[in-house]
Design a protein around this motif. Structure first.
Motif, short mmCIF file in Angstrom:
data_model
loop_
_atom_site.label_atom_id
_atom_site.label_comp_id
_atom_site.label_asym_id
_atom_site.label_seq_id
_atom_site.Cartn_x
_atom_site.Cartn_y
_atom_site.Cartn_z
N THR A 161 48.11 65.68 91.49
CA THR A 161 48.61 64.88 90.07
C THR A 161 49.37 66.02 89.07
O THR A 161 48.90 67.22 89.40
N PRO A 162 50.39 65.42 88.86
CA PRO A 162 51.24 66.45 88.11
C PRO A 162 50.75 66.98 87.00
O PRO A 162 49.84 66.29 86.38
N ASP A 163 51.03 67.86 86.37
CA ASP A 163 50.34 68.85 85.20
C ASP A 163 50.95 67.93 83.75
O ASP A 163 51.78 68.61 83.44
N ILE A 164 50.32 66.88 83.72
CA ILE A 164 51.04 66.33 82.61
C ILE A 164 49.74 66.08 81.48
O ILE A 164 48.78 65.63 81.68
N GLU A 165 49.89 66.74 80.36
CA GLU A 165 49.15 67.02 79.38
C GLU A 165 48.38 65.39 78.99
O GLU A 165 49.20 64.47 78.58
N GLY A 166 47.08 65.60 78.80
CA GLY A 166 46.55 64.29 78.11
C GLY A 166 46.30 63.11 79.38
O GLY A 166 45.86 61.93 78.82
N LEU A 167 46.97 63.23 80.49
CA LEU A 167 46.87 62.26 81.70
C LEU A 167 45.48 61.82 82.20
O LEU A 167 44.87 63.00 82.62
N PHE A 168 45.04 60.87 82.32
CA PHE A 168 43.78 60.52 82.87
C PHE A 168 44.02 60.00 84.10
O PHE A 168 44.42 58.73 84.39
N TRP A 169 44.34 60.93 85.29
CA TRP A 169 44.37 60.42 86.55
C TRP A 169 43.78 61.43 87.63
O TRP A 169 43.57 62.46 87.24
N PRO A 170 43.28 60.84 88.73
CA PRO A 170 43.41 59.79 89.32
C PRO A 170 42.46 58.32 89.25
O PRO A 170 42.68 57.43 89.60
N SER A 171 41.65 58.74 87.99
CA SER A 171 40.75 57.38 87.89
C SER A 171 40.74 57.20 86.29
O SER A 171 39.57 57.42 85.56
N PRO A 172 41.82 56.51 85.96
CA PRO A 172 41.95 55.91 84.45
C PRO A 172 40.78 55.00 84.42
O PRO A 172 40.49 54.00 85.37
N LYS A 173 40.11 54.79 83.32
CA LYS A 173 39.24 53.78 83.04
C LYS A 173 39.73 52.47 82.59
O LYS A 173 40.54 52.05 81.98
N GLN A 174 39.07 51.50 83.39
CA GLN A 174 39.45 50.10 83.31
C GLN A 174 38.90 49.59 81.92
O GLN A 174 37.81 49.75 81.78
N ILE A 175 39.73 48.97 81.24
CA ILE A 175 39.20 48.40 79.81
C ILE A 175 38.86 46.85 80.26
O ILE A 175 39.74 46.08 80.85
N TYR A 176 37.55 46.50 79.85
CA TYR A 176 37.32 45.11 79.91
C TYR A 176 37.48 44.30 78.54
O TYR A 176 37.65 44.93 77.50
N ALA A 177 36.90 42.95 78.80
CA ALA A 177 36.88 42.22 77.57
C ALA A 177 36.41 42.96 76.44
O ALA A 177 35.48 43.59 76.50
N PHE A 178 37.09 42.71 75.19
CA PHE A 178 36.65 42.94 74.00
C PHE A 178 37.19 42.18 73.03
O PHE A 178 37.86 41.38 73.20
N ASN A 179 36.44 42.33 71.70
CA ASN A 179 36.57 41.08 70.96
C ASN A 179 36.85 41.54 69.55
O ASN A 179 35.84 41.96 68.76
N THR A 180 38.13 41.90 68.94
CA THR A 180 38.37 42.23 67.56
C THR A 180 39.19 41.06 66.86
O THR A 180 39.37 40.10 67.31
N ILE A 181 39.25 41.46 65.55
CA ILE A 181 40.08 40.46 64.76
C ILE A 181 41.38 41.10 64.25
O ILE A 181 41.23 42.45 63.70
N ASP A 182 42.56 40.72 64.51
CA ASP A 182 43.62 41.51 63.99
C ASP A 182 44.16 41.28 62.64
O ASP A 182 43.12 40.53 61.60
N GLN A 183 45.04 41.88 61.89
CA GLN A 183 45.33 41.86 60.56
C GLN A 183 45.78 40.47 60.13
O GLN A 183 46.09 40.42 58.79
N HIS A 184 46.05 39.42 60.84
CA HIS A 184 46.29 37.91 60.37
C HIS A 184 44.97 37.17 60.60
O HIS A 184 45.30 36.09 60.65
N GLY A 185 43.98 37.58 60.95
CA GLY A 185 42.72 36.99 61.36
C GLY A 185 42.71 36.34 62.36
O GLY A 185 41.75 35.55 62.92
N LYS A 186 43.35 36.82 63.54
CA LYS A 186 43.28 36.38 64.92
C LYS A 186 42.43 37.12 65.82
O LYS A 186 42.47 38.18 65.51
#
Lengths: 214, 157
Positions: A26-51
């Motif tokens: 893995t190249p020396d890139i500061e802050g890189l999460f590799w080789p196992s980046p975390k998969q983000i699953y369903a989440f549920n927030t409200i944006d600034q328009h109320g959606k």
């Protein structure tokens, strides 16, 4: 206790050594999460328009995510101003009018401010706050459970200090900017203190690396 | 009669405030307030406090007629957690200066009495441990992101 810690450290070192042997370096890139980046699953927030804002809204885009609160007068607006500057430069560099070849979607970036102060940061407050920095910025909020459906996945802690007078309490929060790729994977973390130049460089390097892997 | 009495009391109180001896050893420069997004009721202010004397000076309190109250805070990032700590005082060493700057020491200005935008000014009164004070006019400005890129080079003594 010390022996145990040493053993654990030794085992960790051994595992990382094995991983390094098995995979392309893995190249020396500061802050890189590799080789196992975390998969983000369903989440549920409200944006600034109320959606509703969830997984579908981060798929297909690069997202730079910062957690804070609008009553934070120093670290948060510094970070937001630097993000506004970075965003402007990244967007104009990556989408020059005369060169729109290739996959446009992979160039697309969104900047997301997630409030960890649901009590004071209403939808209307968030709308005025984020649009002050850039009209395209996204502000997310909702109930504590909604906010935590994202913070827990990204793994950030925050702490509301209610000992203070009711009106002016402080909130401790992560100072980092988190980077999600178009496949909704947590691929990197940009650490504070933030500067436009560093954000652009780190983001560009991480993006180039991740794009080359898939 | 009541009116005159009230006027007298008011003027006495007022003179009490304005007559606090000025601190001649402290020089305050670059006082500015960061413009905040609309409806945000907590603003940050910054300045440089220079102590021209051979004795350390203790800053004890800060006030502004344009705000409900003012506190001194220190921003810290420890193990990736950003936090602010209220400071009860600030020591300005002899023949030295202390910068209140973005990401470090800053003034927290709570609940402006009127909306403040870039170009407006506000009065800030710094009071020291010996009851002397220094009054400055701070201008409201938009944050300049370029300045933060050089924040590591700010300590010029």
């Amino acid at each position: 206790m010390i022996t145990l810690a040493l053993l654990a450290a030794g085992a960790g070192f051994y595992i990382s050594l094995k991983q390094a042997q098995q995979q392309a370096p893995t190249p020396d890139i500061e802050g890189l999460f590799w080789p196992s980046p975390k998969q983000i699953y369903a989440f549920n927030t409200i944006d600034q328009h109320g959606k509703t804002f969830g997984l579908e809204q981060i798929r297909g885009l690069w997202s730079l995510v910062f957690f804070g609160y609008t009553h934070c007068p120093d670290i948060c607006p510094i970070t937001m101003a630097v993000l506004a500057d970075s965003y402007q430069q990244l967007v104009s560099a990556e989408n020059p009018a005369e060169n729109l070849g290739g996959n446009r979607a992979e160039n697309n970036i969104q900047i997301i401010f997630v409030s960890v102060d649901p009590e004071r940061d209403t939808t209307a407050t968030l709308a005025r706050y984020v649009s002050y920095f850039n009209k395209n910025f996204i502000g997310l909020g909702g109930t504590v459970d909604m906010i935590e459906s994202l913070t827990k996945q990204i793994g950030i802690a925050y702490y509301i200090d209610k000992k203070k007078t009711a009106d002016n309490y402080l909130v401790d929060h992560s100072a980092s900017i988190f980077l999600l790729d178009p496949k909704a994977r947590l691929v990197g973390k940009l650490s504070a203190p933030h500067a436009t130049k560093n954000i652009i460089e780190q983001f560009t390097r991480i993006k180039k690396f991740v794009n080359a892997q898939d | 009669m009541h009116k005159i009495k009230r006027l007298l009391i008011t003027s006495l109180l007022f003179s009490g405030i304005t007559c606090a001896a000025e601190n001649k050893n402290i020089r305050i420069t670059d006082a500015w307030i960061s413009e905040a997004p609309p409806t945000i009721s907590t603003l940050a202010a910054y300045a440089t406090l220079q102590n021209k004397s051979g004795k350390a000076v203790m800053l004890r309190s800060i006030a502004s007629p344009e705000f409900a109250h003012v506190e001194l805070h220190l921003s810290k990032i420890v193990a990736d957690l950003a936090r602010m700590e209220k400071q009860d005082s600030l020591l300005i060493p002899a023949n030295d200066s202390v910068a209140l700057s973005p990401g470090g020491y800053h003034l927290m200005l709570f609940n402006p009495k009127r909306p403040l935008t870039a170009g407006d000014t506000a009065t800030i009164i710094f009071t020291f441990a010996d009851d002397t004070s220094k009054t400055v006019t701070a201008t409201v400005k938009k944050r300049n992101t370029q300045a933060h890129d050089h924040s590591h080079h700010q300590h010029q003594h």
